[in-house]
Write a protein that holds these residues in place. Structure first.
Motif, PDB file in Angstrom:
ATOM      1  N   ASP A 544       0.830  -1.203   0.000  1.00 25.53           N
ATOM      2  CA  ASP A 544       0.000   0.000   0.000  1.00 25.53           C
ATOM      3  C   ASP A 544       0.868   1.257   0.000  1.00 25.53           C
ATOM      4  OD1 ASP A 544      -2.243  -1.586   0.049  1.00 25.53           O
ATOM      5  OD2 ASP A 544      -2.596  -1.365   2.214  1.00 25.53           O
ATOM      6  N   GLU A 545       1.936   1.262   0.820  1.00 25.20           N
ATOM      7  CA  GLU A 545       2.818   2.431   0.885  1.00 25.20           C
ATOM      8  C   GLU A 545       3.553   2.638  -0.436  1.00 25.20           C
ATOM      9  OE1 GLU A 545       5.132   5.708   2.440  1.00 25.20           O
ATOM     10  OE2 GLU A 545       3.115   4.867   2.693  1.00 25.20           O
ATOM     11  N   MET A 546       3.948   1.531  -1.074  1.00 31.07           N
ATOM     12  CA  MET A 546       4.616   1.636  -2.374  1.00 31.07           C
ATOM     13  C   MET A 546       3.647   2.215  -3.421  1.00 31.07           C
ATOM     14  SD  MET A 546       7.824   0.539  -2.426  1.00 31.07           S
ATOM     15  CE  MET A 546       8.081  -0.121  -4.064  1.00 31.07           C
ATOM     16  N   VAL A 557      -5.807   0.324  -7.991  1.00 28.42           N
ATOM     17  CA  VAL A 557      -5.530  -1.052  -8.420  1.00 28.42           C
ATOM     18  C   VAL A 557      -4.276  -1.104  -9.274  1.00 28.42           C
ATOM     19  CG1 VAL A 557      -6.400  -3.015  -9.747  1.00 28.42           C
ATOM     20  CG2 VAL A 557      -7.975  -1.695  -8.323  1.00 28.42           C
ATOM     21  N   VAL A 558      -4.167  -0.139 -10.175  1.00 28.11           N
ATOM     22  CA  VAL A 558      -2.998  -0.113 -11.065  1.00 28.11           C
ATOM     23  C   VAL A 558      -1.719   0.102 -10.252  1.00 28.11           C
ATOM     24  CG1 VAL A 558      -1.878   1.124 -12.959  1.00 28.11           C
ATOM     25  CG2 VAL A 558      -4.352   0.712 -13.021  1.00 28.11           C
ATOM     26  N   SER A 559      -1.789   1.038  -9.320  1.00 28.47           N
ATOM     27  CA  SER A 559      -0.623   1.343  -8.498  1.00 28.47           C
ATOM     28  C   SER A 559      -0.244   0.160  -7.611  1.00 28.47           C
ATOM     29  CB  SER A 559      -0.885   2.578  -7.638  1.00 28.47           C
ATOM     30  OG  SER A 559      -1.092   3.715  -8.437  1.00 28.47           O
ATOM     31  N   LEU A 560      -1.251  -0.524  -7.067  1.00 28.06           N
ATOM     32  CA  LEU A 560      -0.977  -1.680  -6.222  1.00 28.06           C
ATOM     33  C   LEU A 560      -0.288  -2.788  -7.009  1.00 28.06           C
ATOM     34  CD1 LEU A 560      -4.311  -1.812  -4.154  1.00 28.06           C
ATOM     35  CD2 LEU A 560      -2.023  -1.312  -3.265  1.00 28.06           C
ATOM     36  N   LYS A 561      -0.761  -2.999  -8.228  1.00 29.19           N
ATOM     37  CA  LYS A 561      -0.146  -4.032  -9.068  1.00 29.19           C
ATOM     38  C   LYS A 561       1.292  -3.651  -9.414  1.00 29.19           C
ATOM     39  CE  LYS A 561      -0.792  -6.591 -13.395  1.00 29.19           C
ATOM     40  NZ  LYS A 561      -0.495  -7.880 -12.728  1.00 29.19           N
TER      41      LYS A 561
END
Length: 583
Positions: A544-546, A557-561
């Motif tokens: 989540d922090e990344m 969702v895109v950022s989490l992936k």
């Protein structure tokens, strides 16, 4: 290694405790969350300037405490033992800094009150902090020569040791010559005086206790007539009295009379024996008095001889000592000094010859050491430039500058007289140019914080084996970089963390993805007060922090992936790093 950091009432932090690990420790957080407070807290533990404005509003005191594992460094252990009586087996150091509104700030090491200077002396061997702070050991030009020599390995260290030993011998010979020359000048000035004193004392031929014996004889001579008269009268009364009966005669008559009647009464036998013993003792005393009287017949002028001899001894005592023994000691010392006057010229001549040979040898060793350093410096500079290129500074140039100071009293090397110090004739400084159009300049003069950080990182990678500071802290080393450069920085920091504990504050996910431990700093509002807290991120929290670092949205969702991909890619890369490059 910095194992734990505890912060109380510092800036926005009420209370925070962080347990760091080996390898790469990453700290992230939103802008203004307080990342710099953490770095500032470590800076205070390193002896940084204390400012009461750092104390949290509403508090009277702030405290920062760090728990360190003691590294296996002889210099550090010696300092701990000498300064604080801390032995190796304690294993850990607790460094604490307290700030007070009344200005009574205190420093402690293992609960021992110490000065800021002592704290800094110890802490600088534990942590190297790189950023906009004072504690950047590579900025100290005086340390550059040591870094270069350590990088050069055993060959340079051995050459440096030979120079140190040779220079110590040379200095020792010169010091002896200077002392001897000074002594010789003094001795030559008093040679005639020494000769007179030696002759005067030697001519007197003083004997041990002679003054005591002569004083007794003088007293007797001065009263000779009085003594003679007393002896004569005593002798006459007890033994030889031509005018009457003597004591001996009376005792003889008493013994004879009693002995005639002792056969009548046995009790008189004891009295006869006692009177007879007295008679024998009186006759013996009379004999001793006659012998003593014969000795009183002194030669004419003997009293004057004794008086003159005592006067001479008194004069010598005033000059050379209060006793005959002290006068003899003075004679022995004067004789040694006089002999030194005769032999010092030969010793000086030999010393001058030895110094010439030692200086030639020292010059040869100095030239050899300097040449070896220059060979190592070329290799060192190329490695640093290679690392800088990997860190998106392809046009950077790195130069190891050698400086020799002229000195008429120095060593003759390459046709010049140059000054030397304990480790050779070279002064070394690292110079850097970030762009082709700029000349190399001192590290202190590099303007860009991002460039400074990357140069420091490149140097740390190259010097990883030579640098024995166990913990390295990089404060926002990613300033002004991104993308591929950020990934390269992450790789380099991961590589560096194999030999050192590394703590890094960053806002770039490419760097954070290489973390062995990831912490986040969060600022929130509680009861109308701003509070900053520090958390270690695990598993999903880290992703989540990344994601937040990537897009500002921790739930995209895109950022989490993308965050998961970055972490996985970094994990694979870490295990494939070879010489600072990914396979």
């Amino acid at each position: 290694m910095l194992q734990e950091l505890y912060i109380s009432n510092l800036a926005l932090i009420d209370k925070a405790q962080v347990k760091f690990g080996d390898g790469l420790n990453i700290l992230t957080g939103e802008t203004g969350a307080g990342k710099t407070v953490v770095v500032g807290a470590v800076n205070l533990l390193l002896g940084g300037r204390a400012d009461t404005s750092l104390i949290r509003r509403g508090s009277s005191k702030a405290s920062i405490q760090g728990l360190f594992a003691i590294p296996n460094k002889k210099e550090l252990k010696d300092r701990l033992r000498d300064l604080l009586e801390i032995e190796d087996d304690e294993g850990q150091l607790i460094i604490r800094r307290e700030l007070s509104l009344d200005g009574k700030n205190k420093c402690f090491i293992n609960d021992r009150l110490v000065t800021v200077a002592t704290l800094s002396d110890i802490a600088r061997q534990l942590v190297d902090l790189h950023g906009q702070h004072e504690h950047q050991s590579l900025f100290k030009v005086s340390s550059h020569l040591n870094y270069l020599d350590k990088y050069g390995g055993k060959e340079l260290i051995e050459a440096r040791r030979k120079f140190k030993e040779s220079s110590e011998r040379f200095r020792s010979l010169k010091a002896e010559l200077e002392l001897l020359s000074s002594t010789e000048r003094e001795l030559l000035g008093k040679k005639d005086l020494l000769q007179f004193q030696i002759n005067e004392i030697s001519k007197a031929s003083l004997k041990p206790n002679e003054d005591i014996e002569l004083t007794r004889e003088r007293d007797i001579l001065r009263s000779a007539e009085k003594i003679y008269s007393a002896v004569a009268i005593s002798n006459s009364l007890i033994s030889e009295n031509p005018e009457g009966v003597s004591a001996a005669d009376l005792l003889a008559q008493a013994v004879s009379g009693l002995r005639a009647v002792s056969n009548i009464d046995d009790d008189l036998d004891e009295l006869v024996e006692r009177l007879n013993s007295l008679l024998i003792e009186v006759e013996d005393c009379a004999s001793s008095l006659r012998d003593y009287a014969l000795k009183l017949d002194f030669p004419p002028g003997r009293l004057q001889e004794v008086e003159d001899r005592l006067a001479l001894i008194s004069l010598l005592k005033k000059k050379y000592g209060s006793t005959i023994e002290e006068i003899h000691d003075y004679l022995e010392q004067a004789s040694k000094e006089y002999q030194l006057c005769d032999t010092s010229s030969d010793r000086i001549e030999k010393l001058e010859k030895d110094i010439g040979q030692a200086q030639d040898e020292l010059s040869r060793i100095a030239a050899d050491l300097s040449n070896k350093r220059k060979e190592v410096a070329d290799r060192f500079a190329k490695e640093v430039e290679k690392e800088l290129a990997d860190l998106n500074m392809p046009n950077a140039s790195f130069v190891v500058s050698f400086i020799r100071e002229q000195d008429e009293d120095g060593l003759l090397v390459d046709g010049e007289k140059v000054r030397f110090h304990a480790y050779g004739i070279d002064k070394v400084e690292f110079l850097v140019s970030a762009n082709k159009s700029e000349p190399p300049m001192s590290l202190m003069k590099i303007a860009s914080g991002g460039e400074v950080s990357r140069i420091m990182l490149a140097l740390k990678i190259v010097l990883a084996d030579a640098d024995d500071v166990p913990t390295l802290i990089f404060d926002e080393i990613d300033t002004g970089v991104g993308g591929k450069t950020a990934t390269s920085i992450g790789q380099k920091m991961s590589l560096l963390s194999r030999r050192h504990q590394v703590l890094a504050v960053t806002h770039l996910p490419q760097i954070a993805s290489f973390a062995d431990k990831h912490f986040t700093i969060i600022k929130s509002e509680e009861r109308d007060r701003t509070v900053t807290e520090i958390y270690e991120l695990l598993d999903r929290e880290r992703i989540d922090e990344m994601a937040r670092l990537l897009s500002g949205n921790a739930h995209s969702v895109v950022s989490l992936k993308h965050a998961e991909e970055l972490i996985e890619e970094a994990r694979k890369t870490k295990y494939g790093l070879v010489d600072g490059r990914a396979n």
